[in-house]
Design an enzyme around this catalytic site. Sequence first.
Site, PDB file in Angstrom:
ATOM      1  N   CYS A 240      13.195   8.274  -2.720  1.00  0.00           N
ATOM      2  CA  CYS A 240      14.430   8.624  -3.425  1.00  0.00           C
ATOM      3  C   CYS A 240      15.597   7.762  -2.940  1.00  0.00           C
ATOM      4  O   CYS A 240      15.568   7.212  -1.838  1.00  0.00           O
ATOM      5  CB  CYS A 240      14.774  10.079  -3.167  1.00  0.00           C
ATOM      6  SG  CYS A 240      13.462  11.203  -3.602  1.00  0.00           S
TER       7      CYS A 240
ATOM      8  N   ARG B 283      13.303   0.926  -4.343  1.00  0.00           N
ATOM      9  CA  ARG B 283      12.728   1.927  -3.444  1.00  0.00           C
ATOM     10  C   ARG B 283      11.541   2.657  -4.087  1.00  0.00           C
ATOM     11  O   ARG B 283      10.754   3.286  -3.398  1.00  0.00           O
ATOM     12  CB  ARG B 283      13.804   2.944  -3.048  1.00  0.00           C
ATOM     13  CG  ARG B 283      14.928   2.320  -2.258  1.00  0.00           C
ATOM     14  CD  ARG B 283      16.117   3.257  -2.184  1.00  0.00           C
ATOM     15  NE  ARG B 283      15.916   4.360  -1.263  1.00  0.00           N
ATOM     16  CZ  ARG B 283      16.205   4.322   0.027  1.00  0.00           C
ATOM     17  NH1 ARG B 283      16.702   3.229   0.540  1.00  0.00           N
ATOM     18  NH2 ARG B 283      16.017   5.371   0.798  1.00  0.00           N
TER      19      ARG B 283
ATOM     20  N   TRP C   3      11.508  10.074  -6.247  1.00  0.00           N
ATOM     21  CA  TRP C   3      10.089   9.753  -6.100  1.00  0.00           C
ATOM     22  C   TRP C   3       9.443  11.081  -5.762  1.00  0.00           C
ATOM     23  O   TRP C   3       9.670  11.648  -4.687  1.00  0.00           O
ATOM     24  CB  TRP C   3       9.917   8.735  -4.968  1.00  0.00           C
ATOM     25  CG  TRP C   3       8.537   8.192  -4.824  1.00  0.00           C
ATOM     26  CD1 TRP C   3       7.975   7.176  -5.564  1.00  0.00           C
ATOM     27  CD2 TRP C   3       7.540   8.601  -3.881  1.00  0.00           C
ATOM     28  NE1 TRP C   3       6.695   6.941  -5.125  1.00  0.00           N
ATOM     29  CE2 TRP C   3       6.400   7.794  -4.093  1.00  0.00           C
ATOM     30  CE3 TRP C   3       7.487   9.557  -2.869  1.00  0.00           C
ATOM     31  CZ2 TRP C   3       5.236   7.917  -3.352  1.00  0.00           C
ATOM     32  CZ3 TRP C   3       6.327   9.679  -2.124  1.00  0.00           C
ATOM     33  CH2 TRP C   3       5.218   8.867  -2.365  1.00  0.00           C
TER      34      TRP C   3
ATOM     35  N   ASN D 290      17.863  12.901  -0.584  1.00  0.00           N
ATOM     36  CA  ASN D 290      16.736  12.047  -0.224  1.00  0.00           C
ATOM     37  C   ASN D 290      16.146  12.625   1.050  1.00  0.00           C
ATOM     38  O   ASN D 290      16.864  12.836   2.027  1.00  0.00           O
ATOM     39  CB  ASN D 290      17.222  10.607   0.027  1.00  0.00           C
ATOM     40  CG  ASN D 290      16.131   9.723   0.593  1.00  0.00           C
ATOM     41  OD1 ASN D 290      14.954   9.959   0.352  1.00  0.00           O
ATOM     42  ND2 ASN D 290      16.521   8.711   1.349  1.00  0.00           N
ATOM     43  N   GLY D 291      14.837  12.897   1.042  1.00  0.00           N
ATOM     44  CA  GLY D 291      14.202  13.473   2.225  1.00  0.00           C
ATOM     45  C   GLY D 291      13.397  14.703   1.852  1.00  0.00           C
ATOM     46  O   GLY D 291      13.126  14.946   0.670  1.00  0.00           O
TER      47      GLY D 291
ATOM     48  N   GLU E  30      -4.925  -7.967   3.386  1.00  0.00           N
ATOM     49  CA  GLU E  30      -3.588  -8.049   2.807  1.00  0.00           C
ATOM     50  C   GLU E  30      -3.648  -8.598   1.373  1.00  0.00           C
ATOM     51  O   GLU E  30      -2.942  -8.112   0.481  1.00  0.00           O
ATOM     52  CB  GLU E  30      -2.685  -8.935   3.700  1.00  0.00           C
ATOM     53  CG  GLU E  30      -1.290  -9.204   3.173  1.00  0.00           C
ATOM     54  CD  GLU E  30      -0.478  -7.954   2.858  1.00  0.00           C
ATOM     55  OE1 GLU E  30      -0.848  -6.841   3.258  1.00  0.00           O
ATOM     56  OE2 GLU E  30       0.543  -8.112   2.154  1.00  0.00           O
TER      57      GLU E  30
ATOM     58  N   LYS F 141      -2.397  -6.565  -1.917  1.00  0.00           N
ATOM     59  CA  LYS F 141      -1.395  -7.115  -2.843  1.00  0.00           C
ATOM     60  C   LYS F 141      -1.899  -7.018  -4.275  1.00  0.00           C
ATOM     61  O   LYS F 141      -1.175  -6.620  -5.175  1.00  0.00           O
ATOM     62  CB  LYS F 141      -1.129  -8.573  -2.457  1.00  0.00           C
ATOM     63  CG  LYS F 141       0.241  -9.088  -2.416  1.00  0.00           C
ATOM     64  CD  LYS F 141       1.255  -8.588  -1.445  1.00  0.00           C
ATOM     65  CE  LYS F 141       1.220  -7.195  -0.973  1.00  0.00           C
ATOM     66  NZ  LYS F 141       2.003  -6.857   0.175  1.00  0.00           N
TER      67      LYS F 141
ATOM     68  N   GLU G   8      -1.898  -3.370  -5.461  1.00  0.00           N
ATOM     69  CA  GLU G   8      -0.555  -2.814  -5.625  1.00  0.00           C
ATOM     70  C   GLU G   8       0.092  -3.212  -6.939  1.00  0.00           C
ATOM     71  O   GLU G   8       0.710  -2.398  -7.591  1.00  0.00           O
ATOM     72  CB  GLU G   8       0.364  -3.334  -4.508  1.00  0.00           C
ATOM     73  CG  GLU G   8       0.219  -2.657  -3.200  1.00  0.00           C
ATOM     74  CD  GLU G   8       1.322  -3.098  -2.237  1.00  0.00           C
ATOM     75  OE1 GLU G   8       1.374  -4.292  -1.907  1.00  0.00           O
ATOM     76  OE2 GLU G   8       2.112  -2.244  -1.826  1.00  0.00           O
TER      77      GLU G   8
ATOM     78  N   HIS H 224     -24.185  -4.895   4.567  1.00  0.00           N
ATOM     79  CA  HIS H 224     -24.460  -3.526   5.031  1.00  0.00           C
ATOM     80  C   HIS H 224     -24.054  -2.481   3.991  1.00  0.00           C
ATOM     81  O   HIS H 224     -23.864  -1.319   4.319  1.00  0.00           O
ATOM     82  CB  HIS H 224     -23.737  -3.262   6.358  1.00  0.00           C
ATOM     83  CG  HIS H 224     -24.210  -4.148   7.460  1.00  0.00           C
ATOM     84  ND1 HIS H 224     -25.457  -4.033   8.028  1.00  0.00           N
ATOM     85  CD2 HIS H 224     -23.630  -5.213   8.066  1.00  0.00           C
ATOM     86  CE1 HIS H 224     -25.619  -4.964   8.957  1.00  0.00           C
ATOM     87  NE2 HIS H 224     -24.519  -5.699   8.989  1.00  0.00           N
TER      88      HIS H 224
ATOM     89  N   LYS I  92       9.309   1.550  -1.888  1.00  0.00           N
ATOM     90  CA  LYS I  92       9.539   0.479  -0.920  1.00  0.00           C
ATOM     91  C   LYS I  92       9.545   1.015   0.507  1.00  0.00           C
ATOM     92  O   LYS I  92       8.986   0.404   1.405  1.00  0.00           O
ATOM     93  CB  LYS I  92      10.858  -0.230  -1.241  1.00  0.00           C
ATOM     94  CG  LYS I  92      11.134  -1.448  -0.357  1.00  0.00           C
ATOM     95  CD  LYS I  92      10.156  -2.573  -0.635  1.00  0.00           C
ATOM     96  CE  LYS I  92      10.383  -3.788   0.229  1.00  0.00           C
ATOM     97  NZ  LYS I  92       9.185  -4.653   0.211  1.00  0.00           N
TER      98      LYS I  92
HETATM   99  C1  AGP Z   1       3.503  -3.442   1.026  1.00  0.00           C
HETATM  100  O1  AGP Z   1       3.307  -4.275  -0.057  1.00  0.00           O
HETATM  101  C2  AGP Z   1       3.513  -2.030   0.687  1.00  0.00           C
HETATM  102  N1  AGP Z   1       4.460  -1.732  -0.309  1.00  0.00           N
HETATM  103  C3  AGP Z   1       3.370  -1.018   1.790  1.00  0.00           C
HETATM  104  O2  AGP Z   1       2.018  -1.038   2.178  1.00  0.00           O
HETATM  105  C4  AGP Z   1       4.239  -1.165   3.045  1.00  0.00           C
HETATM  106  O3  AGP Z   1       3.854  -2.295   3.753  1.00  0.00           O
HETATM  107  C5  AGP Z   1       4.115   0.098   3.913  1.00  0.00           C
HETATM  108  O4  AGP Z   1       4.575   1.200   3.199  1.00  0.00           O
HETATM  109  C6  AGP Z   1       4.843  -0.023   5.229  1.00  0.00           C
HETATM  110  O5  AGP Z   1       6.192  -0.234   5.030  1.00  0.00           O
HETATM  111  P1  AGP Z   1       7.147  -0.686   6.218  1.00  0.00           P
HETATM  112  O6  AGP Z   1       6.697  -2.032   6.635  1.00  0.00           O
HETATM  113  O7  AGP Z   1       8.519  -0.682   5.611  1.00  0.00           O
HETATM  114  O8  AGP Z   1       6.983   0.318   7.306  1.00  0.00           O
END
Ligand code: AGP
Length: 611
Positions: A2, A27, A75, A101-102, A483, A487, A490, A506, A606
């Site tokens: 949020c 965010r 969110w 937010n929270g 990674e 990506k 995501e 395996h 984010k």
């Molecule tokens: C990265 O592309 C992601 N959106 C997500 O995995 C992110 O890396 C993760 O939420 C950790 O975030 P931070 O590095 O802000 O702690």
Amino acid sequence: MCGVVGFIGSENTAEILFNGLKTLEYRGYDSAGLALCQNNSFHILKAVGKLENLLREMQKNTSLDATMGIGHIRWATHGAPSLANAHPHISNDGKTVLVHNGIIENYKELKADLSAKGYRFSSDTDTEVAVVQIEDELKSAASFPQAVRQAMQKFRGAFAFLIMNKDNPQMLVAAKRNAPLLVGRGEKGMMAASDVPALAGHVSKFAYLDDDELALLSPQGMVFQNAQGSVFTKPLQVLSLSQEALSKNGFDHFMLKEINEQPAIVRSLLQRFLVQGKIVMPSFNLSAQEIENLTKIEIVACGTSLHAATVGKYVIEELADIPVEVEAASEYIYRKHPKNNNILLIGVSQSGETADTISAVKLAKQRGAHVLVLTNREDSSLVRFADSVLGLNAGLEISVAATKSYTAQLMMFYLLALYLTQERKTQQHDVLQKLQKNLMAVPVQMEEILADTKSVQRCAEKYAKAQDFIYVSRGVNVATALEGALKLKEISYINANAYPAGELKHGPIALLDEKMPVLSVLMPGSPNYDKLLSNSQEAKARHARLIAVTSARDKNLKSLFDDVLQVPEVPEILSPLTANIPLQLLAYFMANKLGRDVDKPRNLAKSVTVE
Ligand code: AGP
């Protein structure tokens, strides 16, 4: 997660709030809303989905001319994304309205008590409980801020609140605990928001609220109160966020802009930490003796940061000869940790607001570990629990998919590993010198990759219809495979799984057929290369389509792999820095080809401020 924004002053409030919410879009959110205070009455507008839907609601109400208001992007945590659950939430008597937010962790108990008193609730949210609690406190409190303070004493969890009350039409209350909230002063009025970009253009000076502080904003200024209601002064800092940081700078997406910023980020980190052939880290507060005495390093992180940590483990163990454990922060918090002195705990987080990482760092601190934080936001909550901080200085990352922050984290781990090695004297001087020299060549090598992306684009076109993907590698590049697959998942929503290549046989090998692309990251110069070639042969024998990311110039690769994405030659240990770029680009081009919302992928936030 949020985001909140509030304004009180003489300008068109609705527009300021909407534009503020736009800057917080990164965010991640699934509904949005505004409350505008005009002539002592509240107008609440809400919409499910993107902010454009909220804009349509605003366009139906063009006569609104408020001088105070609060806005929110939500969110969903408690209750589905719906109009009823979208913020702002209003008290039963219609006099108090709030955005949040929270998470109020004890909202169920509070709701039961309030319900017993006759209050009614029309949403599934914890936030509605907060506004009704304030309504209840107003019955006994001497003032609106006092009612907020009384309510805050009853809340457990995290909150950044912006609150308006009809009986106080010249006051906007901002209050927080465990969630970021900033307040700022501008020529046309006062503003509050979850993050700096929302203030840019309207505010010249700002301050971060600390936990359990309140800011009472009026058109003329702001007054700070602590939890007891005592007034105090807070120094304001100059807001220096450039418009360039907030713009795409000619790129189609923030993600592509941020991918292209990587060489400059690596260059500036090298300039900062590599001084006359030595690594200098003045903000790492462990003495040479304490570094010598370290028995273990633990690294906690989530998502992309966790992958950077995995590279960090490999490099530190390889060079500095200290055992390193890497663990998802969400797991670290829920298990027993045997007593062990002389531990360095490294918390890695782009945002510095990831709840799991914050909790893990707090736990490690209680155990007496020295806490080193690697973050891109030196103004974040995580930093408050740190004994040492290494700022990534990658600049604001707006795309939800982390790219440049990952590269900055990798670079910071290389520098840290070199620093620990230098202090512990675990490698010959010339080994370190050679690695430093190789690192200095990396920015140019990254630029080479970015200068010609046609082969990656072609590859993306070719494989964009794939339903699934497998990424494999060995050694330090297992993290690169993880990674790269993250990506792709995501932003394209293609199912992509990554494995150490040796694991393929395996189990995952059962998935291979002519529809399955298998991408291998293979760098010459180690036994991993030949082993990866064998693993690729095994995949080929099952008719999988093979893609290689490699610095090898071996012509034979063309007969084994359907596509070869070439990267410049670097020592294998440094190759995660270069090999990752084609993978970022591949995910980007595929997502783009599929018409995905690259910068704001569905369901993602984010900064993930809930555990
Ligand atoms: C990265 O592309 C992601 N959106 C997500 O995995 C992110 O890396 C993760 O939420 C950790 O975030 P931070 O590095 O802000 O702690």
